[in-house]
Motif scaffolding. Structure first.
Motif, PDB file in Angstrom:
ATOM      1  N   GLY A  37     -10.099  -6.196  30.668  1.00 43.04           N
ATOM      2  CA  GLY A  37     -10.505  -5.984  32.090  1.00 43.04           C
ATOM      3  C   GLY A  37     -11.030  -4.494  32.160  1.00 43.04           C
ATOM      4  N   GLY A  38     -11.544  -4.023  31.150  1.00 41.86           N
ATOM      5  CA  GLY A  38     -12.172  -2.794  31.347  1.00 41.86           C
ATOM      6  C   GLY A  38     -11.130  -1.743  31.231  1.00 41.86           C
ATOM      7  N   ARG A  39      -9.922  -1.914  30.721  1.00 42.00           N
ATOM      8  CA  ARG A  39      -8.866  -1.022  30.582  1.00 42.00           C
ATOM      9  C   ARG A  39      -8.584  -0.797  29.174  1.00 42.00           C
ATOM     10  NH1 ARG A  39      -6.113   0.108  35.657  1.00 42.00           N
ATOM     11  NH2 ARG A  39      -5.186   1.718  34.253  1.00 42.00           N
ATOM     12  N   PRO A  40      -8.466   0.577  28.818  1.00 44.96           N
ATOM     13  CA  PRO A  40      -8.028   0.679  27.429  1.00 44.96           C
ATOM     14  C   PRO A  40      -6.845   0.154  27.029  1.00 44.96           C
ATOM     15  CG  PRO A  40      -8.225   2.779  28.691  1.00 44.96           C
ATOM     16  CD  PRO A  40      -8.778   1.707  29.134  1.00 44.96           C
ATOM     17  N   VAL A  41      -6.472  -0.244  25.913  1.00 40.15           N
ATOM     18  CA  VAL A  41      -5.354  -0.973  25.411  1.00 40.15           C
ATOM     19  C   VAL A  41      -4.737  -0.024  24.143  1.00 40.15           C
ATOM     20  CG1 VAL A  41      -4.259  -2.860  24.247  1.00 40.15           C
ATOM     21  CG2 VAL A  41      -6.129  -3.234  26.202  1.00 40.15           C
ATOM     22  N   VAL A  42      -3.439   0.440  24.068  1.00 36.97           N
ATOM     23  CA  VAL A  42      -2.983   1.070  23.175  1.00 36.97           C
ATOM     24  C   VAL A  42      -1.748   0.192  22.661  1.00 36.97           C
ATOM     25  CG1 VAL A  42      -1.568   2.981  22.067  1.00 36.97           C
ATOM     26  CG2 VAL A  42      -3.918   3.222  23.737  1.00 36.97           C
ATOM     27  N   LEU A  43      -1.616  -0.283  21.500  1.00 38.94           N
ATOM     28  CA  LEU A  43      -0.520  -0.993  20.831  1.00 38.94           C
ATOM     29  C   LEU A  43       0.398  -0.043  20.150  1.00 38.94           C
ATOM     30  CD1 LEU A  43      -2.154  -4.005  19.099  1.00 38.94           C
ATOM     31  CD2 LEU A  43      -1.508  -3.842  21.511  1.00 38.94           C
ATOM     32  N   ARG A  44       1.748  -0.127  20.584  1.00 38.72           N
ATOM     33  CA  ARG A  44       2.677   0.712  20.239  1.00 38.72           C
ATOM     34  C   ARG A  44       3.733  -0.099  19.230  1.00 38.72           C
ATOM     35  NH1 ARG A  44       6.326   5.029  23.553  1.00 38.72           N
ATOM     36  NH2 ARG A  44       7.603   6.175  21.706  1.00 38.72           N
ATOM     37  N   LEU A  45       3.577   0.145  18.083  1.00 38.09           N
ATOM     38  CA  LEU A  45       4.621  -0.513  17.166  1.00 38.09           C
ATOM     39  C   LEU A  45       5.569   0.244  16.382  1.00 38.09           C
ATOM     40  CD1 LEU A  45       1.651  -2.185  14.759  1.00 38.09           C
ATOM     41  CD2 LEU A  45       2.761  -3.062  16.969  1.00 38.09           C
ATOM     42  N   ARG A  46       6.779  -0.270  16.395  1.00 40.24           N
ATOM     43  CA  ARG A  46       7.889   0.311  15.708  1.00 40.24           C
ATOM     44  C   ARG A  46       8.010  -0.340  14.333  1.00 40.24           C
ATOM     45  NH1 ARG A  46      13.285   2.081  18.744  1.00 40.24           N
ATOM     46  NH2 ARG A  46      11.494   3.312  19.475  1.00 40.24           N
ATOM     47  N   VAL A  47       7.510   0.435  13.257  1.00 38.94           N
ATOM     48  CA  VAL A  47       7.509  -0.091  11.963  1.00 38.94           C
ATOM     49  C   VAL A  47       8.792   0.471  11.152  1.00 38.94           C
ATOM     50  CG1 VAL A  47       5.208  -0.726  12.130  1.00 38.94           C
ATOM     51  CG2 VAL A  47       5.865   1.722  11.373  1.00 38.94           C
ATOM     52  N   ARG A  48       8.961  -0.053  10.141  1.00 41.13           N
ATOM     53  CA  ARG A  48       9.778   0.615   9.123  1.00 41.13           C
ATOM     54  C   ARG A  48       9.309   1.036   7.933  1.00 41.13           C
ATOM     55  NH1 ARG A  48      13.238  -5.032   9.627  1.00 41.13           N
ATOM     56  NH2 ARG A  48      11.155  -5.727   9.487  1.00 41.13           N
ATOM     57  N   ARG A  49       9.989   2.164   7.238  1.00 38.80           N
ATOM     58  CA  ARG A  49       9.680   2.639   5.997  1.00 38.80           C
ATOM     59  C   ARG A  49      10.642   2.068   4.918  1.00 38.80           C
ATOM     60  NH1 ARG A  49       6.176   6.403   3.814  1.00 38.80           N
ATOM     61  NH2 ARG A  49       5.432   6.578   6.042  1.00 38.80           N
ATOM     62  N   TYR A  50      10.091   1.630   3.718  1.00 32.36           N
ATOM     63  CA  TYR A  50      11.187   1.094   2.729  1.00 32.36           C
ATOM     64  C   TYR A  50      11.169   2.056   1.609  1.00 32.36           C
ATOM     65  CZ  TYR A  50      10.920  -3.352   5.283  1.00 32.36           C
ATOM     66  OH  TYR A  50      11.154  -4.469   6.234  1.00 32.36           O
ATOM     67  N   PHE A  51      12.279   1.889   0.812  1.00 28.19           N
ATOM     68  CA  PHE A  51      12.219   2.172  -0.566  1.00 28.19           C
ATOM     69  C   PHE A  51      11.682   1.286  -1.411  1.00 28.19           C
ATOM     70  CE2 PHE A  51      16.134   4.488   1.334  1.00 28.19           C
ATOM     71  CZ  PHE A  51      16.008   5.789   0.826  1.00 28.19           C
ATOM     72  N   CYS A  52      10.898   1.947  -2.625  1.00 30.56           N
ATOM     73  CA  CYS A  52      10.353   0.979  -3.489  1.00 30.56           C
ATOM     74  C   CYS A  52      11.370   0.294  -4.649  1.00 30.56           C
ATOM     75  CB  CYS A  52       9.258   1.702  -3.979  1.00 30.56           C
ATOM     76  SG  CYS A  52       8.393   0.706  -5.553  1.00 30.56           S
ATOM     77  N   ALA A  53      11.488  -0.756  -4.776  1.00 28.66           N
ATOM     78  CA  ALA A  53      12.315  -1.170  -5.789  1.00 28.66           C
ATOM     79  C   ALA A  53      12.036  -1.047  -7.370  1.00 28.66           C
ATOM     80  CB  ALA A  53      12.355  -2.682  -5.469  1.00 28.66           C
ATOM     81  N   GLY A  54      10.621  -0.742  -7.622  1.00 29.58           N
ATOM     82  CA  GLY A  54      10.265  -0.393  -9.013  1.00 29.58           C
ATOM     83  C   GLY A  54      11.075   0.983  -9.416  1.00 29.58           C
ATOM     84  N   VAL A  55      11.337   0.868 -10.845  1.00 32.86           N
ATOM     85  CA  VAL A  55      11.865   2.063 -11.392  1.00 32.86           C
ATOM     86  C   VAL A  55      10.576   3.139 -11.582  1.00 32.86           C
ATOM     87  CG1 VAL A  55      13.213   3.050 -13.310  1.00 32.86           C
ATOM     88  CG2 VAL A  55      13.917   0.807 -12.059  1.00 32.86           C
ATOM     89  N   ASP A  56       9.699   2.568 -12.151  1.00 30.91           N
ATOM     90  CA  ASP A  56       8.550   3.438 -12.746  1.00 30.91           C
ATOM     91  C   ASP A  56       7.477   3.647 -11.857  1.00 30.91           C
ATOM     92  OD1 ASP A  56      10.119   3.702 -15.083  1.00 30.91           O
ATOM     93  OD2 ASP A  56       9.078   1.837 -16.101  1.00 30.91           O
ATOM     94  N   CYS A  57       7.734   3.235 -10.526  1.00 31.74           N
ATOM     95  CA  CYS A  57       6.651   3.054  -9.653  1.00 31.74           C
ATOM     96  C   CYS A  57       6.544   4.581  -9.100  1.00 31.74           C
ATOM     97  CB  CYS A  57       6.873   2.226  -8.453  1.00 31.74           C
ATOM     98  SG  CYS A  57       5.534   2.135  -7.019  1.00 31.74           S
ATOM     99  N   PRO A  58       5.281   5.080  -8.857  1.00 32.29           N
ATOM    100  CA  PRO A  58       5.127   6.552  -8.499  1.00 32.29           C
ATOM    101  C   PRO A  58       5.215   6.430  -6.868  1.00 32.29           C
ATOM    102  CG  PRO A  58       2.841   5.372  -8.945  1.00 32.29           C
ATOM    103  CD  PRO A  58       4.051   4.630  -9.307  1.00 32.29           C
ATOM    104  N   VAL A  59       5.207   5.250  -6.444  1.00 30.32           N
ATOM    105  CA  VAL A  59       5.525   5.482  -4.892  1.00 30.32           C
ATOM    106  C   VAL A  59       6.951   5.280  -4.484  1.00 30.32           C
ATOM    107  CG1 VAL A  59       4.881   4.190  -2.736  1.00 30.32           C
ATOM    108  CG2 VAL A  59       3.380   4.266  -4.475  1.00 30.32           C
ATOM    109  N   ARG A  60       7.488   6.176  -3.955  1.00 30.48           N
ATOM    110  CA  ARG A  60       9.026   6.238  -3.684  1.00 30.48           C
ATOM    111  C   ARG A  60       9.451   5.439  -2.263  1.00 30.48           C
ATOM    112  NH1 ARG A  60      11.239   7.209  -8.094  1.00 30.48           N
ATOM    113  NH2 ARG A  60      10.474   9.064  -9.266  1.00 30.48           N
ATOM    114  N   THR A  61       8.595   5.705  -1.241  1.00 33.56           N
ATOM    115  CA  THR A  61       8.681   5.185  -0.015  1.00 33.56           C
ATOM    116  C   THR A  61       7.379   4.659   0.512  1.00 33.56           C
ATOM    117  OG1 THR A  61       8.647   7.136   1.474  1.00 33.56           O
ATOM    118  CG2 THR A  61      10.523   6.535   0.599  1.00 33.56           C
ATOM    119  N   PHE A  62       7.210   3.445   1.345  1.00 31.68           N
ATOM    120  CA  PHE A  62       6.064   2.828   1.704  1.00 31.68           C
ATOM    121  C   PHE A  62       6.310   2.500   3.195  1.00 31.68           C
ATOM    122  CE2 PHE A  62       7.925  -0.205  -0.525  1.00 31.68           C
ATOM    123  CZ  PHE A  62       7.742  -1.495   0.173  1.00 31.68           C
TER     124      PHE A  62
END
Length: 307
Positions: A37-62
């Motif tokens: 309707g001509g009005r700007p819209v902003v979506l506000r999400l509450r997201v979670r950050r996880y620990f990676c389950a892989g032992v050798d994965c370089p990504v610790r959290t995502f």
């Protein structure tokens, strides 16, 4: 502003591809969306950050991503990004930035250009009728080759040189070309014969007219001495700046007026200096004329001949 909370029990790690359900933390994320309707819209999400389950994965959290809505480091939804990409493709730069405020998606001109540059190149596919021509990036120094789909009028590719090798390599990588529409460059002809021997080589309309123009120009220049002044124009007729040519002495199509008087004045001045033995270069400097113009005037028998 619209609140939302994803309900995914686990998330896929972008590093190793394993799923994890161990939550590290939560945070709020804001995404700009298309206006309502001509009005700007902003979506506000509450997201979670996880620990990676892989032992050798370089990504610790995502962080978790909502399919079709979010992307890594994105501050806009997919719909909002698509709208800005189309605006950038249509107008680019500052004009696109002004237009983007209407759908409620303000963006700087540099943002639009960055979105356009990030777009993947479209698939070329098979080009049945290929147009090949050169263009100058810096005239006299740097040249390139532009390839166009003649049937659709779509720009296909731009090559960094105007030699035969890049064009031949492109034709080998994209088989199926039946007609190559090119200019008179021998490099393009050689590339087409080498990489697409079954393709028919033709010239486009522009180069056909250009070839005709060059041929007529050469013939006219070669037979210039064959041209004769009109029968009613004799050497006894005056052509000085003070004299006015009678109506019967005017060549067909010759216009009278200030321009015609200037032409007669220049013709008389050039021939007066020539009779005194003055050189062409000296006449050009004295009268403020180009040497080519002085030479054409000197070769004209009368002031009514075009020089």
């Amino acid at each position: 502003m619209i609140w939302a909370r994803p309900r995914t029990p686990d998330a896929l790690c972008p590093g190793c591809g394993l799923r994890s359900s161990r939550v590290h933390s939560r945070y709020d994320r804001r995404l700009a969306d298309a206006a309502i309707g001509g009005r700007p819209v902003v979506l506000r999400l509450r997201v979670r950050r996880y620990f990676c389950a892989g032992v050798d994965c370089p990504v610790r959290t995502f962080a978790e991503q909502v399919e079709g809505l979010t992307a890594k480091h994105a501050r806009r939804t997919g719909l909002a990004r698509t709208i800005l990409e189309q605006v950038g493709l249509a107008l680019a730069g500052r004009a696109g930035s002004r237009l983007a405020t209407l759908p409620g998606l303000p963006a700087a001109h540099s943002t639009l250009l960055r979105l356009v540059h990030a777009l993947p190149d479209p698939q070329v596919g098979t080009v049945a009728v290929l147009g090949v021509d050169d263009f100058a990036l810096r005239r006299g120094h740097v040249y390139g080759t532009v390839l166009v789909d003649i049937e659709s009028g779509r720009l296909v590719d731009v090559l960094p040189d105007r030699t035969a090798e890049p064009v031949a390599a492109w034709l080998r990588a994209h088989p199926g070309t039946r007609v190559v529409c090119r200019d008179r460059a021998t490099a393009y002809a050689e590339a087409a014969r080498d990489a697409a021997p079954d393709a028919v080589q033709v010239a486009d309309r522009f180069h056909l007219w250009r070839n005709l123009r060059d041929a007529v120009e050469k013939i006219a220049a070669a037979h210039r001495d064959c041209l004769r002044p009109p029968e009613h124009a004799t050497d006894a007729e005056p052509c000085g700046p003070e004299s006015a040519a009678p109506a019967e002495a005017t060549a067909p199509g010759e216009l009278e007026g200030k321009r015609a008087a200037n032409t007669r004045r220049r013709h008389a001045a050039v021939h007066d200096l020539l009779d005194k033995g003055v050189a062409i270069t000296a006449i050009a400097e004295a009268l403020g004329m180009d040497r080519k113009t002085v030479r054409r005037c000197a070769n004209a028998d009368t002031a009514y001949a075009r020089f």
